[in-house]
Design a protein around this motif. Structure first.
Motif, PDB file in Angstrom:
ATOM      1  N   ASP A 270       0.834  -1.210   0.000  1.00  0.00           N
ATOM      2  CA  ASP A 270       0.000   0.000   0.000  1.00  0.00           C
ATOM      3  C   ASP A 270       0.869   1.261   0.000  1.00  0.00           C
ATOM      4  OD1 ASP A 270       1.109  -0.339   2.493  1.00  0.00           O
ATOM      5  OD2 ASP A 270      -0.731   0.117   3.611  1.00  0.00           O
TER       6      ASP A 270
ATOM      7  N   ASP B 195       1.996   0.062  -9.340  1.00  0.00           N
ATOM      8  CA  ASP B 195       2.546  -0.760  -8.256  1.00  0.00           C
ATOM      9  C   ASP B 195       3.832  -1.422  -8.776  1.00  0.00           C
ATOM     10  OD1 ASP B 195       0.027  -0.113  -7.344  1.00  0.00           O
ATOM     11  OD2 ASP B 195      -0.419  -2.126  -6.586  1.00  0.00           O
TER      12      ASP B 195
ATOM     13  N   SER C 211      -2.401   3.330  -7.066  1.00  0.00           N
ATOM     14  CA  SER C 211      -3.483   2.510  -6.495  1.00  0.00           C
ATOM     15  C   SER C 211      -3.783   2.857  -5.034  1.00  0.00           C
ATOM     16  CB  SER C 211      -3.128   1.021  -6.606  1.00  0.00           C
ATOM     17  OG  SER C 211      -1.956   0.750  -5.859  1.00  0.00           O
ATOM     18  N   SER C 212      -2.885   3.596  -4.390  1.00  0.00           N
ATOM     19  CA  SER C 212      -3.121   4.017  -2.998  1.00  0.00           C
ATOM     20  C   SER C 212      -3.882   5.344  -2.923  1.00  0.00           C
ATOM     21  CB  SER C 212      -1.794   4.175  -2.251  1.00  0.00           C
ATOM     22  OG  SER C 212      -1.051   2.980  -2.272  1.00  0.00           O
ATOM     23  N   HIS C 213      -4.193   5.952  -4.086  1.00  0.00           N
ATOM     24  CA  HIS C 213      -4.865   7.256  -4.117  1.00  0.00           C
ATOM     25  C   HIS C 213      -6.119   7.136  -4.965  1.00  0.00           C
ATOM     26  CE1 HIS C 213      -1.126   9.379  -2.695  1.00  0.00           C
ATOM     27  NE2 HIS C 213      -0.604   8.258  -3.180  1.00  0.00           N
ATOM     28  N   SER C 214      -7.293   7.220  -4.352  1.00  0.00           N
ATOM     29  CA  SER C 214      -8.496   6.980  -5.142  1.00  0.00           C
ATOM     30  C   SER C 214      -8.667   8.090  -6.178  1.00  0.00           C
ATOM     31  CB  SER C 214      -9.729   6.847  -4.250  1.00  0.00           C
ATOM     32  OG  SER C 214      -9.969   8.060  -3.623  1.00  0.00           O
ATOM     33  N   GLY C 215      -9.079   7.673  -7.373  1.00  0.00           N
ATOM     34  CA  GLY C 215      -9.307   8.630  -8.460  1.00  0.00           C
ATOM     35  C   GLY C 215      -8.045   9.050  -9.186  1.00  0.00           C
ATOM     36  N   ARG C 216      -6.913   8.488  -8.824  1.00  0.00           N
ATOM     37  CA  ARG C 216      -5.656   8.869  -9.479  1.00  0.00           C
ATOM     38  C   ARG C 216      -5.166   7.771 -10.409  1.00  0.00           C
ATOM     39  NH1 ARG C 216      -4.491  14.208  -9.485  1.00  0.00           N
ATOM     40  NH2 ARG C 216      -5.001  15.095  -7.453  1.00  0.00           N
TER      41      ARG C 216
END
Ligand code: VGL
Ligand code: ZN
Length: 226
Positions: free
Chosen positions: A65, A94, A71-76
């Protein structure tokens, strides 16, 4: 900045630092560097040579994470740039997840030669391009990885950098090594850029800081000199 000369290098006190030559940074990996595999024979010859008093390596080694992952930031999306603790942070696919196949050091290289392998980027909240210091944390600090002290303890004077990626890990490591008081060299043909369009800017930024840019054949010439 004075131009540095390879004639001044005392080779037993020179260290080769091989940065992040990992499956994910090579073609077919999660964050592939174009032509990344072309550096493999160059780096292998450097590692196998008896040229350097010391050889060490680094390994990007992120928790699943990690804050640098899109993938750790929604909408990005990957390659978006966001603000992180007041500094620009590129969001990456990732990559180099701890224990994954993609995080492995590439099997073509003789890792048996390394005295130490430093892992970096393990704090989920902080990225780490440089092998010497993490990127900025929430308090604005850049914590040491311990590599500078390790090299000082081994009497190292000159640091020769090769590996991936030219404009992130190698550049940031070179600048930090120079700031830590080492004489620093980037072995240009032993590195490759994610974006070769950055090459000219990187080269001049390094030269301005007194960092030497060399090509591996010059090292073999230096080896033959009396
Ligand atoms: C690196 C991008 C993301 C590097 C590490 O070591 O150059 N680049 N993580
Ligand atoms: Zn990374």
């Amino acid at each position: 900045m004075p131009t540095i000369s390879m004639a001044d290098v005392i080779w037993p006190q020179a260290c080769l630092v091989v940065t992040d030559v990992q499956v994910d940074f090579l073609p077919g990996g999660a964050l592939p560097v174009p032509e990344g595999n072309q550096l493999l024979p160059v780096v292998r010859a450097l590692m196998e040579s008896e040229r350097f008093g010391l050889v060490v390596a680094t390994q990007d080694w992120h928790p699943p994470d990690h804050v640098s992952f899109a993938s750790s930031h929604s909408g990005r999306l990957a390659y978006d740039v966001v603000d992180l603790y007041g500094h620009a942070q590129v969001l990456w696919p990732d990559h180099c997840v701890q224990g994954s196949l993609g995080a492995q050091l590439h099997h073509y290289l003789p890792w048996v030669r390394c005295a130490a392998i430093i892992r970096k980027g393990m704090n989920r909240a902080v990225d780490s391009y440089s092998t010497f210091r993490n990127n900025w944390d929430a308090s604005g600090n850049r914590d040491a990885t311990g590599l500078a002290d390790y090299l000082r303890g081994r009497g190292v004077h000159d640091v020769f950098l090769c590996g991936l990626t030219r404009e992130f890990c190698v550049k940031w490591s070179a600048e930090d090594a120079a700031q830590a008081g080492f004489r620093v060299w980037v072995i240009w043909d032993g590195t490759r850029a994610l974006d070769p369009g950055t090459d000219q800017g990187i080269e001049s930024a390094l030269k301005v800081k007194g960092i030497g840019i060399v090509h591996s054949p010059e090292l073999w010439d230096a080896a033959r000199a009396p």
